[in-house]
Scaffold this active site. Structure first.
Site, mmCIF file in Angstrom:
data_model
loop_
_atom_site.group_PDB
_atom_site.id
_atom_site.type_symbol
_atom_site.label_atom_id
_atom_site.label_comp_id
_atom_site.label_asym_id
_atom_site.label_seq_id
_atom_site.Cartn_x
_atom_site.Cartn_y
_atom_site.Cartn_z
ATOM 1 N N ASP A 49 0.667 -1.016 -0.361
ATOM 2 C CA ASP A 49 -0.102 0.052 0.420
ATOM 3 C C ASP A 49 0.594 1.361 -0.407
ATOM 4 O O ASP A 49 2.129 1.271 -0.793
ATOM 5 C CB ASP A 49 -0.696 -0.009 1.392
ATOM 6 C CG ASP A 49 -2.347 0.587 0.782
ATOM 7 O OD1 ASP A 49 -2.669 1.676 1.055
ATOM 8 O OD2 ASP A 49 -3.442 -0.524 1.347
ATOM 9 N N HIS A 86 -4.028 7.076 3.454
ATOM 10 C CA HIS A 86 -4.803 5.040 2.872
ATOM 11 C C HIS A 86 -3.827 3.844 3.011
ATOM 12 O O HIS A 86 -4.695 2.906 4.078
ATOM 13 C CB HIS A 86 -4.532 4.839 1.795
ATOM 14 C CG HIS A 86 -5.185 3.682 0.964
ATOM 15 N ND1 HIS A 86 -4.617 2.513 0.663
ATOM 16 C CD2 HIS A 86 -6.767 3.664 0.368
ATOM 17 C CE1 HIS A 86 -5.775 1.888 0.173
ATOM 18 N NE2 HIS A 86 -7.064 2.464 -0.127
ATOM 19 N N ASN A 183 -13.602 0.164 -7.590
ATOM 20 C CA ASN A 183 -14.424 1.336 -7.062
ATOM 21 C C ASN A 183 -15.741 1.863 -8.562
ATOM 22 O O ASN A 183 -15.242 2.817 -8.476
ATOM 23 C CB ASN A 183 -14.125 2.510 -6.422
ATOM 24 C CG ASN A 183 -14.155 1.786 -5.379
ATOM 25 O OD1 ASN A 183 -14.215 1.008 -4.998
ATOM 26 N ND2 ASN A 183 -13.249 2.947 -4.290
ATOM 27 N N SER A 250 -11.678 -0.791 -0.910
ATOM 28 C CA SER A 250 -10.156 -0.826 -0.372
ATOM 29 C C SER A 250 -10.507 -0.534 1.252
ATOM 30 O O SER A 250 -9.883 -1.484 1.605
ATOM 31 C CB SER A 250 -9.435 0.734 -0.354
ATOM 32 O OG SER A 250 -8.554 0.998 -1.751
#
Length: 318
Positions: A49, A86, A183, A250
């Site tokens: 990530d 994130h 998404n 996510s």
């Protein structure tokens, strides 16, 4: 050089302090496994990530190692801090420590291997992601620990053979690879939206539902969805010792990654043998509940650790 991006997410709220088991962790009934004495102890989850705030109060004891594959921080491989937000949020959902304040993750005693492949702007190359997957696959801890789960809340439209092959190498080592569905959903469950690596057959692809168990409009639908988990208004850790509420597939993905850590510990402590990736997948799917959508939308159903349904067929088709 091919670019991969953070799957877009929505920042709903930032909190300076909080003290609760997050609603998503409650919804999947993680406590039902905790009550059996399993909190993911010593199971290593590699989080590929944007990095992580390594000294966040709920995360500092969880991090077993890390590596920076980006040019951020001068390209220093030993600085895998999160300059986006994130990665810290994902890490908290997987394994935030239960320390009496803040939040708690799905597997609060799991260990995190933080692999930073995305910059502060949320971008990275396929090459760095492939390197990170191979790093996780071959990693050994100081006490002989190995990675058991790889969690990736990133993606792109490009089917890349080097990425696919790296994932296959990981799965061959009995590592569960968990990926966000993406998404790009259009609210129509009959249309396919593919994001890679989520769409590869070998990975566990996770779609998103709301805390009210309704399919998220943004969640990609396709024939590779394996299950869904909470991905809307998800509370977790955030940089500078804060907490944030985010939405996106996510956010659904780390619920599943943490759940797998719990199931690994539970199975291996009860059976005194290492579980294979195919058996782990069947065990995971036995902890899902259909919520009324098509398999293109919900896969096998909503993650629920409080149930253990015998496999829905003699062989769960992945």
């Amino acid at each position: 050089m091919s670019k991969f991006r953070l799957i877009p997410y929505k920042l709903e709220e930032i909190k300076g302090s909080t003290n609760e088991v997050p609603p998503g962790v409650r919804l999947i009934e993680a406590k039902s496994i905790w009550d059996k004495g399993c909190q993911g102890e010593d199971v290593v989850v590699a989080v590929i990530d944007t990095g992580c705030q390594t000294d966040h109060p709920e995360l500092q004891e969880r991090i077993i190692g890390g590596f920076n594959f980006t040019e951020d921080y001068g390209g220093d491989p030993n600085v895998f801090l999160d300059n986006n937000g994130h990665g810290t949020h994902v890490c908290g959902t997987i394994a935030a420590s239960e320390n009496g304040e803040g939040v708690v993750g799905v597997a609060p005693k799991a260990k995190l291997l933080v692999l930073k492949v995305l910059t502060g702007a949320g971008e990275g190359s396929i090459e760095s992601i492939v390197q990170a997957i191979d790093y996780a696959t071959n990693w050994k801890g100081s006490n002989g620990e190995t990675v058991r789960v790889i969690s990736m809340s990133l993606g792109g439209p490009e089917d890349d053979s080097s990425l696919h092959e790296a994932i296959q190498r990981a799965v061959e080592q009995n590592i569960a690879v968990v990926c966000a569905a993406g998404n790009e959903g259009d609210g129509d469950g009959s249309t396919n939206e593919y994001s890679y690596p989520g769409a590869y057959d070998e990975v566990i692809e996770v779609g998103s539902v709301s805390l009210q168990k309704r399919l998220s409009n943004f969640s990609n639908t396709n024939n590779e969805i394996d299950l869904v988990a909470p991905g809307e208004k998800i509370l977790s850790t955030y940089p500078t010792n804060q907490y944030a509420v985010l939405s996106g597939t996510s956010m659904a993905t780390p619920h599943v990654s943490g759940a797998i850590a719990l199931l690994i510990q539970q199975f291996e402590s009860e059976n005194n043998e290492k579980i294979t990736e195919p058996d782990l997948f069947e065990l995971l799917i036995s902890h899902t509940v259909p919520i009324g959508y098509s398999t293109f939308e919900e896969g096998h159903g909503l993650l629920n650790l409080g149930v253990n349904i015998p496999s829905k067929s003699p062989n769960v088709i992945k």
